[in-house]
Write a protein that holds these residues in place. Structure first.
Motif, mmCIF file in Angstrom:
data_model
loop_
_atom_site.group_PDB
_atom_site.id
_atom_site.type_symbol
_atom_site.label_atom_id
_atom_site.label_comp_id
_atom_site.label_asym_id
_atom_site.label_seq_id
_atom_site.Cartn_x
_atom_site.Cartn_y
_atom_site.Cartn_z
ATOM 1 N N ALA A 1 -9.870 -2.856 2.898
ATOM 2 C CA ALA A 1 -10.057 -1.680 3.260
ATOM 3 C C ALA A 1 -10.406 -1.174 4.590
ATOM 4 N N ARG B 1 -3.372 -6.661 -1.366
ATOM 5 C CA ARG B 1 -3.798 -5.478 -0.966
ATOM 6 C C ARG B 1 -4.255 -5.719 0.517
ATOM 7 N N GLU C 1 0.714 -1.239 -0.043
ATOM 8 C CA GLU C 1 -0.048 0.007 -0.156
ATOM 9 C C GLU C 1 0.849 1.196 0.034
ATOM 10 N N ARG D 1 -6.732 -0.349 5.796
ATOM 11 C CA ARG D 1 -6.188 0.818 5.265
ATOM 12 C C ARG D 1 -7.034 1.981 5.849
ATOM 13 N N LEU D 2 -8.152 1.882 6.131
ATOM 14 C CA LEU D 2 -8.723 3.039 6.656
ATOM 15 C C LEU D 2 -8.109 3.463 8.167
#
Length: 311
Positions: free
Chosen positions: A281, A278, A31, A284-285
């Motif tokens: 989500a 990846r 990322e 990542r947040l």
């Protein structure tokens, strides 16, 4: 009057711990955009610690500065900082941090000036090799094709940005591979990676012994390339982008056994050819939100005595 000392300790701790934590993290290559954000937040926190410590130290050392810093604050808030009890270290600390700030600004100005001189030279060479046609405007058209035996492409930022491609690259890269190469360079331009590189170079050149600034510069050069690779691969596929990198660099010896100046290219190709892994989500947040909280800590520490007095 311990707040300036606490801020300096937090800044020093961040400058040492942040590079080590990010070096051990296993998600930065997966990322790169999130990693770029985390790095910027860590550096911003260090700079905020120094700036706030300078302001409070100057307020403790000089009455005139104190009046400007606490101009609208109630008397109880000013008393909560115990500015009158500051020792003889307040004035030297404020002067030293102010000089460091001016030095940082001077390094950034020097970096920008050097870049402008270098770009003017590049534009002059570009105009010499690819002169304007009759009726062609200097600011019209962003794509410039140069005659050259070496496949290459680069983005030239500025008031009139240019995407430069050599004829050798056009002959070697066909179809979607050429599109992926151009998308990579456009990704640098859209994300304004050049400013990240300027700021990181200025801080690292100005303070080479500060771990976070040296690591910041090194990681920016690597992460911006990974981020641009991802931008291109999202549009044209990971395999297409990897093949474009290989065809563009195969004659430069970067895939040989010995070390080269572009040793990162094989690593980028391997990353593109590996199945994408990846982060989810939500994670990542969480990483982005946690990083955004880091620069908030110095202002909160600086405001603690005042908030207590008001509470």
């Amino acid at each position: 009057m311990m707040v300036p000392v606490a801020l300096l300790l937090i800044g020093a701790l961040t400058s040492v711990v942040a590079p080590r934590l990010l070096a051990r993290a296993d998600w930065t290559d997966r990322e790169p955009v999130v990693a770029l954000w985390v790095w910027q937040c860590a550096v911003a926190a260090v700079l905020l610690c120094c700036a706030l410590s300078m302001a409070l130290s100057a307020a403790a050392a000089w009455q005139a500065v104190r009046w400007h810093v606490f101009a609208t604050a109630p008397r109880g808030v000013v008393d909560a900082y115990a500015l009158g009890t500051a020792g003889p270290w307040a004035a030297p600390t404020a002067v030293l941090l102010a000089c460091a700030g001016l030095w940082s600004l001077a390094m950034l100005i020097r970096e920008v000036a050097r870049t402008r001189v270098r770009r003017r030279g590049q534009r002059a060479k570009l105009l010499l090799r690819a002169p304007l046609l009759p009726g062609e405007e200097p600011t019209g058209g962003r794509l410039v094709v140069l005659e050259g035996d070496r496949p290459d492409a680069w983005w030239l930022p500025g008031a009139a940005p240019r995407l430069v491609v050599t004829t050798a690259a056009l002959r070697r890269l066909r179809g979607r591979r050429l599109d992926a190469l151009l998308a990579h360079e456009q990704g640098h331009a859209q994300a304004r990676h050049d400013w990240l590189l300027h700021c990181s170079a200025a801080l690292a050149d100005g303070f080479p012994r500060v771990p976070v600034f040296a690591a910041f510069r090194d990681e920016m050069h690597r992460l911006v390339e990974l981020a641009a690779d991802d931008m291109a691969s999202r549009r044209f596929g990971r395999l297409t982008t990897a093949l474009a990198l290989v065809e563009l660099n195969e004659e430069r010896g970067v895939f040989g056994p010995g070390p080269t100046l572009q040793a990162h290219v094989p690593q980028r190709v391997h990353r593109l050819l590996t199945a994408p892994d990846r982060l989810p989500a939500p994670r990542r947040l969480r990483l982005a939100a946690s990083a955004a909280l880091v620069p908030v800590i110095p202002p909160l520490v600086a405001l603690v005595p005042g908030l207590r007095a008001l509470g």
